[in-house]
Motif scaffolding. Structure first.
Motif, PDB file in Angstrom:
ATOM      1  N   ALA A   2       0.824  -1.207   0.000  1.00 33.32           N
ATOM      2  CA  ALA A   2       0.000   0.000   0.000  1.00 33.32           C
ATOM      3  C   ALA A   2       0.859   1.258   0.000  1.00 33.32           C
ATOM      4  O   ALA A   2       0.501   2.261  -0.622  1.00 33.32           O
ATOM      5  N   LEU A   3       2.011   1.195   0.652  1.00 34.11           N
ATOM      6  CA  LEU A   3       2.881   2.365   0.700  1.00 34.11           C
ATOM      7  C   LEU A   3       3.534   2.674  -0.647  1.00 34.11           C
ATOM      8  O   LEU A   3       4.035   3.777  -0.855  1.00 34.11           O
ATOM      9  N   LEU A   4       3.526   1.716  -1.553  1.00 34.40           N
ATOM     10  CA  LEU A   4       4.126   1.928  -2.871  1.00 34.40           C
ATOM     11  C   LEU A   4       3.172   2.602  -3.850  1.00 34.40           C
ATOM     12  O   LEU A   4       3.601   3.095  -4.892  1.00 34.40           O
ATOM     13  N   VAL A  10      -1.855   8.399  -0.107  1.00 33.73           N
ATOM     14  CA  VAL A  10      -0.838   7.526   0.478  1.00 33.73           C
ATOM     15  C   VAL A  10       0.382   8.325   0.938  1.00 33.73           C
ATOM     16  O   VAL A  10       1.122   7.888   1.816  1.00 33.73           O
ATOM     17  N   ASP A  11       0.585   9.507   0.384  1.00 32.28           N
ATOM     18  CA  ASP A  11       1.765  10.310   0.734  1.00 32.28           C
ATOM     19  C   ASP A  11       1.867  10.560   2.233  1.00 32.28           C
ATOM     20  O   ASP A  11       2.943  10.425   2.823  1.00 32.28           O
ATOM     21  N   LEU A  13       0.576   8.800   4.719  1.00 30.84           N
ATOM     22  CA  LEU A  13       0.884   7.532   5.387  1.00 30.84           C
ATOM     23  C   LEU A  13       2.353   7.183   5.194  1.00 30.84           C
ATOM     24  O   LEU A  13       3.028   6.757   6.135  1.00 30.84           O
ATOM     25  N   ARG A  14       2.864   7.362   3.992  1.00 29.47           N
ATOM     26  CA  ARG A  14       4.264   7.074   3.699  1.00 29.47           C
ATOM     27  C   ARG A  14       5.173   7.976   4.546  1.00 29.47           C
ATOM     28  O   ARG A  14       6.174   7.520   5.088  1.00 29.47           O
ATOM     29  N   ASP A  15       4.823   9.257   4.693  1.00 26.48           N
ATOM     30  CA  ASP A  15       5.619  10.180   5.515  1.00 26.48           C
ATOM     31  C   ASP A  15       5.647   9.744   6.977  1.00 26.48           C
ATOM     32  O   ASP A  15       6.694   9.773   7.632  1.00 26.48           O
ATOM     33  N   PHE A  17       5.106   6.675   8.152  1.00 24.37           N
ATOM     34  CA  PHE A  17       5.849   5.417   8.238  1.00 24.37           C
ATOM     35  C   PHE A  17       7.358   5.676   8.155  1.00 24.37           C
ATOM     36  O   PHE A  17       8.140   5.087   8.899  1.00 24.37           O
ATOM     37  N   THR A  18       7.769   6.586   7.283  1.00 23.13           N
ATOM     38  CA  THR A  18       9.185   6.936   7.147  1.00 23.13           C
ATOM     39  C   THR A  18       9.712   7.539   8.444  1.00 23.13           C
ATOM     40  O   THR A  18      10.808   7.201   8.899  1.00 23.13           O
TER      41      THR A  18
END
Length: 145
Positions: A2-4, A10-11, A13-15, A17-18
Protein backbone atom coordinates in the motif's frame (compact mmCIF):
# COMPACT_ATOMS: atom_id res chain seq x y z
CA UNK A 1 2.44 -2.73 -0.97
CA UNK A 2 0.00 0.00 0.00
CA UNK A 3 2.88 2.36 0.70
CA UNK A 4 4.13 1.93 -2.87
CA UNK A 5 0.91 3.20 -4.42
CA UNK A 6 1.18 6.73 -5.87
CA UNK A 7 -1.09 9.59 -4.87
CA UNK A 8 -1.78 12.13 -2.15
CA UNK A 9 -3.88 9.71 -0.09
CA UNK A 10 -0.84 7.53 0.48
CA UNK A 11 1.76 10.31 0.73
CA UNK A 12 0.79 11.19 4.31
CA UNK A 13 0.88 7.53 5.39
CA UNK A 14 4.26 7.07 3.70
CA UNK A 15 5.62 10.18 5.51
CA UNK A 16 4.41 8.87 8.88
CA UNK A 17 5.85 5.42 8.24
CA UNK A 18 9.18 6.94 7.15
CA UNK A 19 9.36 9.03 10.33
CA UNK A 20 8.56 6.02 12.52
CA UNK A 21 11.10 3.80 10.76
CA UNK A 22 13.82 6.36 11.48
CA UNK A 23 13.46 5.87 15.27
CA UNK A 24 15.54 3.14 16.86
CA UNK A 25 12.66 1.52 18.77
CA UNK A 26 10.31 1.36 15.78
CA UNK A 27 13.11 0.19 13.51
CA UNK A 28 13.94 -2.65 15.95
CA UNK A 29 10.25 -3.61 16.15
CA UNK A 30 9.88 -3.67 12.36
CA UNK A 31 13.07 -5.69 11.97
CA UNK A 32 11.90 -8.20 14.56
CA UNK A 33 8.50 -8.52 12.87
CA UNK A 34 10.05 -9.12 9.44
CA UNK A 35 12.51 -11.69 10.81
CA UNK A 36 9.90 -13.42 13.03
CA UNK A 37 11.99 -12.53 16.08
CA UNK A 38 8.84 -11.32 17.84
CA UNK A 39 7.71 -14.94 18.25
CA UNK A 40 7.58 -16.54 21.66
CA UNK A 41 7.38 -20.31 21.82
CA UNK A 42 5.88 -22.18 24.76
CA UNK A 43 8.95 -23.76 26.31
CA UNK A 44 7.44 -24.45 29.75
CA UNK A 45 9.71 -21.93 31.49
CA UNK A 46 8.67 -18.74 33.28
CA UNK A 47 11.54 -16.36 32.57
CA UNK A 48 10.61 -13.49 30.17
CA UNK A 49 13.45 -14.52 27.80
CA UNK A 50 12.34 -18.17 27.62
CA UNK A 51 10.80 -19.01 24.28
CA UNK A 52 12.20 -15.91 22.59
CA UNK A 53 15.12 -15.60 20.19
CA UNK A 54 18.32 -15.18 22.19
CA UNK A 55 19.83 -11.71 21.89
CA UNK A 56 23.34 -11.68 20.44
CA UNK A 57 25.04 -10.57 23.64
CA UNK A 58 28.57 -9.24 23.65
CA UNK A 59 30.42 -11.74 25.83
CA UNK A 60 33.84 -12.27 27.34
CA UNK A 61 34.99 -15.88 27.61
CA UNK A 62 38.40 -16.57 29.17
CA UNK A 63 39.43 -12.98 28.51
CA UNK A 64 38.42 -13.07 24.83
CA UNK A 65 35.58 -11.01 23.37
CA UNK A 66 32.96 -13.06 21.55
CA UNK A 67 29.20 -13.24 21.06
CA UNK A 68 26.31 -15.66 21.34
CA UNK A 69 26.30 -16.03 17.54
CA UNK A 70 29.97 -17.05 17.47
CA UNK A 71 29.53 -19.54 20.31
CA UNK A 72 26.46 -21.07 18.66
CA UNK A 73 28.32 -22.01 15.46
CA UNK A 74 28.81 -25.58 16.66
CA UNK A 75 25.13 -26.27 16.01
CA UNK A 76 24.68 -27.74 19.48
CA UNK A 77 22.64 -26.30 22.31
CA UNK A 78 24.48 -23.73 24.37
CA UNK A 79 24.34 -23.10 28.11
CA UNK A 80 25.60 -19.63 28.93
CA UNK A 81 26.60 -19.46 32.58
CA UNK A 82 26.64 -15.69 33.05
CA UNK A 83 27.05 -15.79 36.83
CA UNK A 84 29.93 -18.31 37.10
CA UNK A 85 27.91 -20.93 38.98
CA UNK A 86 29.51 -24.41 38.85
CA UNK A 87 26.20 -26.02 39.87
CA UNK A 88 24.60 -24.73 36.68
CA UNK A 89 27.36 -26.20 34.52
CA UNK A 90 27.24 -29.47 36.50
CA UNK A 91 23.49 -29.70 35.83
CA UNK A 92 24.03 -30.04 32.06
CA UNK A 93 26.98 -32.45 32.26
CA UNK A 94 24.74 -35.49 31.52
CA UNK A 95 23.93 -33.83 28.16
CA UNK A 96 27.58 -32.94 27.42
CA UNK A 97 27.48 -34.30 23.87
CA UNK A 98 24.40 -32.22 23.09
CA UNK A 99 24.81 -29.10 25.23
CA UNK A 100 27.97 -27.00 25.32
CA UNK A 101 28.41 -25.19 28.66
CA UNK A 102 30.26 -21.87 28.55
CA UNK A 103 31.05 -19.50 31.40
CA UNK A 104 30.91 -15.95 30.12
CA UNK A 105 30.68 -12.38 31.35
CA UNK A 106 28.54 -9.61 29.90
CA UNK A 107 27.50 -6.16 30.99
CA UNK A 108 23.85 -6.78 30.10
CA UNK A 109 23.10 -10.29 31.38
CA UNK A 110 19.40 -11.06 30.91
CA UNK A 111 19.60 -13.93 33.44
CA UNK A 112 22.10 -15.81 35.60
CA UNK A 113 22.16 -18.57 32.98
CA UNK A 114 20.58 -19.09 29.57
CA UNK A 115 20.02 -22.37 27.71
CA UNK A 116 19.88 -21.71 23.98
CA UNK A 117 18.51 -24.29 21.56
CA UNK A 118 20.43 -24.90 18.31
CA UNK A 119 17.84 -22.77 16.45
CA UNK A 120 18.75 -19.75 18.61
CA UNK A 121 15.63 -19.74 20.79
CA UNK A 122 15.92 -19.79 24.57
CA UNK A 123 14.76 -23.09 26.08
CA UNK A 124 15.33 -21.96 29.67
CA UNK A 125 16.71 -18.96 31.55
CA UNK A 126 17.18 -18.23 35.23
CA UNK A 127 18.80 -19.77 38.28
CA UNK A 128 16.71 -22.88 39.07
CA UNK A 129 18.94 -25.88 38.38
CA UNK A 130 15.95 -28.24 38.56
CA UNK A 131 14.21 -26.27 35.82
CA UNK A 132 17.41 -26.39 33.77
CA UNK A 133 17.55 -30.19 34.02
CA UNK A 134 13.87 -30.42 33.02
CA UNK A 135 14.51 -28.21 30.00
CA UNK A 136 17.50 -30.33 28.96
CA UNK A 137 15.44 -33.52 29.22
CA UNK A 138 12.57 -31.94 27.30
CA UNK A 139 14.68 -30.57 24.44
CA UNK A 140 17.72 -32.84 24.31
CA UNK A 141 16.51 -36.26 25.43
CA UNK A 142 17.49 -38.65 28.16
CA UNK A 143 20.46 -37.74 30.33
CA UNK A 144 23.59 -39.89 30.13
CA UNK A 145 25.06 -40.18 33.61
Amino acid sequence: MALLAPGPRVDALRDIFTALASTAEANRLLTDLMADLDLRYDVAADHPLAGRYCPDLVLTVSGTATSVARLARSGRALLLDLDDRPGVRDAVRPWAGRVEAVTARTDDAPAAAVLVRPDGYVAWAGEDVGGLREACARWFGTARE
